[in-house]
Design a protein around this motif. Structure first.
Motif, PDB file in Angstrom:
ATOM      1  N   SER A 207       0.852  -1.187   0.000  1.00 50.14           N
ATOM      2  CA  SER A 207       0.000   0.000   0.000  1.00 50.14           C
ATOM      3  C   SER A 207       0.891   1.241   0.000  1.00 50.14           C
TER       4      SER A 207
ATOM      5  N   THR B 288      -9.341  -0.833 -12.851  1.00 48.28           N
ATOM      6  CA  THR B 288      -9.113  -0.129 -11.598  1.00 48.28           C
ATOM      7  C   THR B 288      -8.546   1.278 -11.802  1.00 48.28           C
TER       8      THR B 288
ATOM      9  N   HIS C  16      -2.948  -1.111  -2.645  1.00 49.94           N
ATOM     10  CA  HIS C  16      -3.975  -0.193  -2.152  1.00 49.94           C
ATOM     11  C   HIS C  16      -3.419   1.217  -2.185  1.00 49.94           C
TER      12      HIS C  16
ATOM     13  N   LEU D 245     -10.514  -0.236   1.546  1.00 51.67           N
ATOM     14  CA  LEU D 245     -10.170  -0.766   0.223  1.00 51.67           C
ATOM     15  C   LEU D 245     -11.290  -0.458  -0.758  1.00 51.67           C
TER      16      LEU D 245
ATOM     17  N   GLU E  90      -9.832  -3.127  -5.395  1.00 48.63           N
ATOM     18  CA  GLU E  90      -8.737  -3.609  -4.546  1.00 48.63           C
ATOM     19  C   GLU E  90      -9.164  -4.848  -3.758  1.00 48.63           C
TER      20      GLU E  90
END
Length: 190
Positions: A104, A143, A154, A166, A170
């Motif tokens: 992330s 995405t 993320h 999220l 994700e």
């Protein structure tokens, strides 16, 4: 079936959310899972998950390894843990175990892919078999948040208050990654 180990370091909760979603993917195919963390190196509490032991790493059927992005690389506590696994490398204890990586970051361009690639290096040295996310997962095409064929990601958008959840993409990629990792572990256990 031996459990899949989801091992991560999380400072603000985003990487922990990824770990828990990947764990859901693992359990969706009836494979046991254990979620563990590593000790923090800077005095901060690493998390409320149990700290991993060398025995758990040796005995798992597969590994999902996660870290927040730190300047395009994994966080120091996770790197420190991996640096302590030379005895397992000497024994070949992790050879042929499937593995995946996840990360992330606070921004879309925060070094997610370089972090994922750098996390793969010690796992490849251990002889592990890397399991990415194939483009058959539609979220990789659509995405606008996190996601990569190298591993799930993320984008936290500088949310240090643990409130940025999220995205659906994700979360779906995490579930797919966990499921795929568990399926590989099952096949290799036969």
């Amino acid at each position: 079936m031996k459990p899949v180990l989801i091992l991560y370091y999380s400072r603000h909760g985003s990487t922990k959310r990824l770990a828990n979603a990947i764990a859901q993917g693992v359990t969706s195919v009836d494979v046991p899972v254990m979620v563990r963390t590593v000790n923090a190196s800077d005095g901060q509490a690493s998390d409320d998950a149990p700290v991993v032991t060398s025995k758990e790493l040796t005995e798992c059927s597969a590994l999902a390894l996660g870290s927040p992005t730190r300047f395009g690389n994994m966080a120091a506590p996770l790197k420190s843990f991996l640096d302590s696994t030379s005895d397992l490398w000497l024994k070949g204890a992790l050879i042929d175990k499937p593995a995946c990586v996840f990360t992330s970051s606070t921004s879309m361009h925060g070094g997610q892919e370089s972090t994922l690639l750098s996390m793969m290096l010690p796992l490849l040295h251990h002889g592990m078999v890397m399991c990415g996310v194939p483009y058959s997962e539609p979220e990789l095409h659509n995405t606008t948040t996190g996601g990569s064929p190298y591993g799930v990601t993320h984008v936290a958008h500088a949310s240090f208050d643990n409130q940025h959840q999220l995205s659906e993409d994700e979360k779906n990629l995490c579930l797919a990654q966990g499921k795929r990792l568990a399926q590989f572990a099952k096949k290799l256990a036969q």
